[in-house]
Design a protein around this motif. Structure first.
Motif, PDB file in Angstrom:
ATOM      1  N   ALA A 236       0.825  -1.215   0.000  1.00 55.06           N
ATOM      2  CA  ALA A 236       0.000   0.000   0.000  1.00 55.06           C
ATOM      3  C   ALA A 236       0.861   1.268   0.000  1.00 55.06           C
ATOM      4  O   ALA A 236       0.516   2.260  -0.652  1.00 55.06           O
ATOM      5  CB  ALA A 236      -0.918  -0.009   1.215  1.00 55.06           C
ATOM      6  N   HIS A 237       1.968   1.229   0.708  1.00 58.16           N
ATOM      7  CA  HIS A 237       2.878   2.377   0.757  1.00 58.16           C
ATOM      8  C   HIS A 237       3.383   2.701  -0.651  1.00 58.16           C
ATOM      9  O   HIS A 237       3.413   3.864  -1.074  1.00 58.16           O
ATOM     10  CB  HIS A 237       4.044   2.051   1.690  1.00 58.16           C
ATOM     11  CG  HIS A 237       4.868   3.228   2.081  1.00 58.16           C
ATOM     12  ND1 HIS A 237       5.891   3.148   3.003  1.00 58.16           N
ATOM     13  CD2 HIS A 237       4.857   4.533   1.690  1.00 58.16           C
ATOM     14  CE1 HIS A 237       6.455   4.335   3.150  1.00 58.16           C
ATOM     15  NE2 HIS A 237       5.843   5.188   2.353  1.00 58.16           N
ATOM     16  N   THR A 238       3.766   1.661  -1.376  1.00 57.61           N
ATOM     17  CA  THR A 238       4.223   1.852  -2.750  1.00 57.61           C
ATOM     18  C   THR A 238       3.081   2.322  -3.648  1.00 57.61           C
ATOM     19  O   THR A 238       3.270   3.181  -4.524  1.00 57.61           O
ATOM     20  CB  THR A 238       4.810   0.540  -3.291  1.00 57.61           C
ATOM     21  OG1 THR A 238       5.891   0.123  -2.460  1.00 57.61           O
ATOM     22  CG2 THR A 238       5.315   0.713  -4.715  1.00 57.61           C
ATOM     23  N   LYS A 239       1.899   1.782  -3.430  1.00 58.65           N
ATOM     24  CA  LYS A 239       0.726   2.117  -4.248  1.00 58.65           C
ATOM     25  C   LYS A 239       0.368   3.594  -4.130  1.00 58.65           C
ATOM     26  O   LYS A 239       0.072   4.247  -5.138  1.00 58.65           O
ATOM     27  CB  LYS A 239      -0.456   1.251  -3.802  1.00 58.65           C
ATOM     28  CG  LYS A 239      -1.772   1.541  -4.508  1.00 58.65           C
ATOM     29  CD  LYS A 239      -2.868   0.620  -3.993  1.00 58.65           C
ATOM     30  CE  LYS A 239      -4.216   0.917  -4.651  1.00 58.65           C
ATOM     31  NZ  LYS A 239      -5.288   0.010  -4.143  1.00 58.65           N
ATOM     32  N   TYR A 240       0.413   4.155  -2.937  1.00 56.90           N
ATOM     33  CA  TYR A 240      -0.064   5.514  -2.710  1.00 56.90           C
ATOM     34  C   TYR A 240       1.044   6.563  -2.621  1.00 56.90           C
ATOM     35  O   TYR A 240       0.762   7.758  -2.688  1.00 56.90           O
ATOM     36  CB  TYR A 240      -0.921   5.563  -1.433  1.00 56.90           C
ATOM     37  CG  TYR A 240      -2.228   4.831  -1.592  1.00 56.90           C
ATOM     38  CD1 TYR A 240      -3.221   5.330  -2.418  1.00 56.90           C
ATOM     39  CD2 TYR A 240      -2.455   3.610  -0.948  1.00 56.90           C
ATOM     40  CE1 TYR A 240      -4.421   4.657  -2.588  1.00 56.90           C
ATOM     41  CE2 TYR A 240      -3.648   2.933  -1.113  1.00 56.90           C
ATOM     42  CZ  TYR A 240      -4.627   3.461  -1.945  1.00 56.90           C
ATOM     43  OH  TYR A 240      -5.811   2.787  -2.115  1.00 56.90           O
ATOM     44  N   GLY A 241       2.288   6.140  -2.449  1.00 54.44           N
ATOM     45  CA  GLY A 241       3.377   7.099  -2.317  1.00 54.44           C
ATOM     46  C   GLY A 241       3.557   7.536  -0.878  1.00 54.44           C
ATOM     47  O   GLY A 241       2.676   7.365  -0.030  1.00 54.44           O
ATOM     48  N   ASP A 242       4.714   8.132  -0.588  1.00 52.34           N
ATOM     49  CA  ASP A 242       5.096   8.421   0.790  1.00 52.34           C
ATOM     50  C   ASP A 242       4.166   9.421   1.467  1.00 52.34           C
ATOM     51  O   ASP A 242       3.710   9.200   2.595  1.00 52.34           O
ATOM     52  CB  ASP A 242       6.546   8.930   0.828  1.00 52.34           C
ATOM     53  CG  ASP A 242       7.165   8.790   2.212  1.00 52.34           C
ATOM     54  OD1 ASP A 242       7.097   7.684   2.782  1.00 52.34           O
ATOM     55  OD2 ASP A 242       7.686   9.794   2.724  1.00 52.34           O
TER      56      ASP A 242
END
Length: 321
Positions: free
Chosen positions: A111-117
């Protein structure tokens, strides 16, 4: 071995950084903590043992799976040096090789990769999921995360085979410590299950090794009852005083790097006080935990990808007032 990548991605590199304010905050907290003790261990890194401690090693390109964990020289020489140093010192000096492992990819990493930092930290991390991915509380491993742990299992077996004297136990840890979050315990299980007898070595589940605490629901642990049900039958042992519910997680406050590093230091103090004869130690935890561990032992910051591992050769001197 699978083709899963364990090299750090840009988010991993970003999360691994320690700025001067983090160091100053940690040192201030550490001095205050030391003032309350009659004695304590002071840590530093022995240079020239692993490539990761060399400032010229590029953390973004380094692949420990292909570099024999980053050893400089041979395992035989390193272990001979480790034993010599410990045998030639008194009780107030210890040397340990610590393998700091990050859990394999979890659904929160996805999810972190999906939505960005920014979107992750400001919004999504505070929820339990998005309707497609569930990451909280206590995020589980993805299939990729499981395969990354199994990659470590494979490479450990290869390193044993490659030892010059063919001593399969040469570099196997004798002490196993793990964060209480499921993704770390599962990673340790898939890494070590058929290399050591987990019911014999009894990996110790301890709160001190857990991820940065607060706000992010993925970092809220399961109840003691659930952890006991899932893992003690596999050989894991829960530390004394472990509360039923997560008493450390807060919805509205996230632990600072300095606070986490001090928590990690307390875990290291316990390790060096209680396990002087365990010269090789495996600790399976998280990216934030490893960032704090490296700070606490005086190592350069070094990004570790999901499922990754970094060995450190630690010298500890006991300071007595």
């Amino acid at each position: 071995m699978s083709t899963s990548k364990s090299n750090p991605n840009p988010l991993d590199v970003l999360d691994s950084k320690i700025n001067p304010d983090n160091v100053k905050d940690y040192q201030t907290r550490l001095e205050s903590y030391h003032s309350s003790l009659d004695s304590y261990w002071k840590f530093e890194i022995v240079p020239g043992i692993f490539k990761q401690s060399d400032p010229s090693t590029d953390e973004r390109k380094f692949d420990y799976l292909k570099e024999h964990f980053g050893i400089i020289g041979s395992w035989d020489d390193i272990i001979e040096n480790l034993n010599h140093l410990n045998n030639s010192t008194g009780p107030n000096e210890q040397y340990k090789i610590m393998f700091l492992a990050r859990h394999g990819q979890g659904f929160h990493n996805l999810a972190h990769t999906k939505y960005g930092d920014n979107a992750w930290n400001e919004y999504w991390s505070k929820l339990n999921g998005d309707g497609e991915i569930i990451w909280g509380p206590d995020a589980n491993l993805t299939e990729l995360g499981i395969s990354q742990a199994k990659d470590n299992n494979y490479i450990w077996k290869q390193e044993q085979i490659n030892n010059k004297n063919n001593d399969a136990s040469l570099i196997i840890p004798t002490k196993f410590l793990v964060s209480p979050l499921s993704r770390s315990i599962d990673t340790m299980y898939y890494t070590w299950n058929d290399i050591v007898d987990l019911k014999n070595v009894q990996p110790l589940i301890q709160e001190n090794w857990r991820e940065t605490m607060g706000v992010h629901t993925c970092d809220k642990r399961s109840s003691r009852t659930i952890i006991d049900y899932k893992y003690t039958g596999k050989g894991f042992v829960i530390e004394p005083g472990f509360a039923e519910e997560d008493i450390y997680y807060q919805d509205d406050y996230r632990e600072t790097v300095g606070e986490q590093a001090l928590r990690i230091n307390k875990g290291l103090q316990q390790l060096f006080n209680e396990s002087p004869n365990d010269k090789i130690v495996a600790i399976t935890s998280h990216s934030g935990s490893i960032r704090a561990q490296l700070l606490a032992v005086g190592h350069r910051s070094f990004a570790v990808g999901t499922g990754g591992m970094i060995p450190v050769f630690v010298k500890a001197i006991k300071v007595t007032k």
